[in-house]
Write an enzyme that holds these catalytic residues in place. Sequence first.
Site, PDB file in Angstrom:
ATOM      1  N   PRO A  69     -97.171  33.174 -10.762  1.00 58.87           N
ATOM      2  CA  PRO A  69     -98.271  32.400 -10.179  1.00 58.87           C
ATOM      3  C   PRO A  69     -98.335  32.380  -8.657  1.00 58.87           C
ATOM      4  O   PRO A  69     -97.532  31.747  -7.984  1.00 58.87           O
ATOM      5  CB  PRO A  69     -98.050  31.000 -10.732  1.00 58.87           C
ATOM      6  CG  PRO A  69     -97.300  31.210 -11.987  1.00 58.87           C
ATOM      7  CD  PRO A  69     -96.397  32.362 -11.701  1.00 58.87           C
ATOM      8  N   GLU A  70     -99.327  33.093  -8.145  1.00 59.27           N
ATOM      9  CA  GLU A  70     -99.733  32.973  -6.757  1.00 59.27           C
ATOM     10  C   GLU A  70    -101.182  32.493  -6.802  1.00 59.27           C
ATOM     11  O   GLU A  70    -101.688  32.161  -7.885  1.00 59.27           O
ATOM     12  CB  GLU A  70     -99.651  34.320  -6.041  1.00 59.27           C
ATOM     13  CG  GLU A  70     -98.288  34.996  -6.194  1.00 59.27           C
ATOM     14  CD  GLU A  70     -98.207  36.324  -5.457  1.00 59.27           C
ATOM     15  OE1 GLU A  70     -98.597  36.358  -4.269  1.00 59.27           O
ATOM     16  OE2 GLU A  70     -97.764  37.308  -6.043  1.00 59.27           O
ATOM     17  N   LYS A 125    -101.294  27.220  -4.014  1.00 60.81           N
ATOM     18  CA  LYS A 125    -100.772  27.417  -5.371  1.00 60.81           C
ATOM     19  C   LYS A 125    -100.767  26.125  -6.173  1.00 60.81           C
ATOM     20  O   LYS A 125    -100.226  26.086  -7.272  1.00 60.81           O
ATOM     21  CB  LYS A 125     -99.354  27.998  -5.291  1.00 60.81           C
ATOM     22  CG  LYS A 125     -99.283  29.329  -4.541  1.00 60.81           C
ATOM     23  CD  LYS A 125     -97.850  29.765  -4.338  1.00 60.81           C
ATOM     24  CE  LYS A 125     -97.794  30.963  -3.387  1.00 60.81           C
ATOM     25  NZ  LYS A 125     -96.403  31.306  -3.036  1.00 60.81           N
ATOM     26  N   HIS A 154     -91.588  27.290 -24.781  1.00 56.69           N
ATOM     27  CA  HIS A 154     -91.631  26.944 -23.361  1.00 56.69           C
ATOM     28  C   HIS A 154     -92.792  26.019 -23.003  1.00 56.69           C
ATOM     29  O   HIS A 154     -93.089  25.843 -21.823  1.00 56.69           O
ATOM     30  CB  HIS A 154     -91.675  28.225 -22.511  1.00 56.69           C
ATOM     31  CG  HIS A 154     -90.435  29.062 -22.639  1.00 56.69           C
ATOM     32  ND1 HIS A 154     -90.440  30.445 -22.643  1.00 56.69           N
ATOM     33  CD2 HIS A 154     -89.129  28.698 -22.799  1.00 56.69           C
ATOM     34  CE1 HIS A 154     -89.208  30.899 -22.780  1.00 56.69           C
ATOM     35  NE2 HIS A 154     -88.390  29.860 -22.877  1.00 56.69           N
ATOM     36  N   ARG A 181     -88.881  29.064 -16.779  1.00 54.04           N
ATOM     37  CA  ARG A 181     -87.978  28.323 -15.908  1.00 54.04           C
ATOM     38  C   ARG A 181     -88.618  26.959 -15.692  1.00 54.04           C
ATOM     39  O   ARG A 181     -89.726  26.697 -16.106  1.00 54.04           O
ATOM     40  CB  ARG A 181     -87.851  29.026 -14.570  1.00 54.04           C
ATOM     41  CG  ARG A 181     -87.382  30.431 -14.684  1.00 54.04           C
ATOM     42  CD  ARG A 181     -87.067  30.886 -13.308  1.00 54.04           C
ATOM     43  NE  ARG A 181     -87.162  32.307 -13.174  1.00 54.04           N
ATOM     44  CZ  ARG A 181     -87.152  32.919 -12.003  1.00 54.04           C
ATOM     45  NH1 ARG A 181     -87.062  32.214 -10.918  1.00 54.04           N
ATOM     46  NH2 ARG A 181     -87.218  34.205 -11.919  1.00 54.04           N
ATOM     47  N   ARG A 194     -87.236  37.901   0.472  1.00 54.11           N
ATOM     48  CA  ARG A 194     -87.939  38.335  -0.735  1.00 54.11           C
ATOM     49  C   ARG A 194     -87.930  39.848  -0.854  1.00 54.11           C
ATOM     50  O   ARG A 194     -88.028  40.568   0.143  1.00 54.11           O
ATOM     51  CB  ARG A 194     -89.407  37.851  -0.727  1.00 54.11           C
ATOM     52  CG  ARG A 194     -89.600  36.427  -0.319  1.00 54.11           C
ATOM     53  CD  ARG A 194     -88.866  35.463  -1.209  1.00 54.11           C
ATOM     54  NE  ARG A 194     -89.294  35.567  -2.591  1.00 54.11           N
ATOM     55  CZ  ARG A 194     -88.977  34.689  -3.516  1.00 54.11           C
ATOM     56  NH1 ARG A 194     -88.238  33.636  -3.206  1.00 54.11           N
ATOM     57  NH2 ARG A 194     -89.381  34.849  -4.748  1.00 54.11           N
TER      58      ARG A 194
END
Length: 260
Positions: A2-3, A58, A93, A111, A249
């Site tokens: 997700p961006e 975001k 999830h 996560r 990154r």
Amino acid sequence: MPELPDVEGFRRVVADHAAGATTRRVRVRDAGVVHGSADAFARELTGRTFGRPDRHGKWLVVPTGGRFPELLAHFGMTGAFVWGGTDEPDHRHDRVVFEFDGGALRYRDMRKLTGLRWARDESEADDVLGDLGPDAAAIDRDDLRARLTRSRRQLKPALMDQTALAGLGNLCVDEILWRSRLPPDAATTELRAPEWTNLHRRLGAVLRQSSRVGRVPDRPSWLTGHRDEHDGRCPRCSTALRRGRFGGRATVWCPHCQPG
DNA sequence: GGTCTTGTTGCACC
DNA sequence: AGGTGCAACAAGAC
């Protein structure tokens, strides 16, 4: 994942299915993704009619009732909003499920990083969103330049700084830099006016095209389409892509198109 | 086993 | 002061 483009896709999921509907039940299956008390979260958001969702960077902001309480959603690296039938079995999830009369909105996240919160007023919303820069999809060229040249820094970390401008993540930035023919370690203060114009234009194009499909496309004509390849080559010039780390990154770039 | 991961936060270090 | 690097968070892939 997700961006900004992904969150734009989640915004459409909410707008298309949940806006105007009233929550009949809120199931918090994993209290770890909810900020503060899970009981309070479920209670505050039950029996509320979702309004028109808004995205800032975001973050996804969903007003309920008139406006407050607002649901604030962040999707970390693996989160998503998924719409489906109320009777569908929970995915393992699915951390929180908002049930409406016509279906369920599922906050699904492998996560568990930032997650969901709610704000009772402007001040609480500001605690979460207040430090964000202007949305990357709406910033103009001069503002972009001004906010990235407050100090001398590397271009990639500067573009990913959510307090400078909000919404760009690792994939978006690599794609934008590649299209702009700028190396990730270019000093922001060394760029000249035509480069800012070009960078702003490419940034807009990447975000528009990505937002349309709700993700950064991994098409062969995009750099992103080659970042996971062992022997990736530049889609423009076939030069072997280089890999390194900038701003902590993983970074992919073309040494020929983006000379340092 | 180890290493890596598209995000954010908090901390040490310069 | 502010940029930079790193660990931590959790779960999965390779």
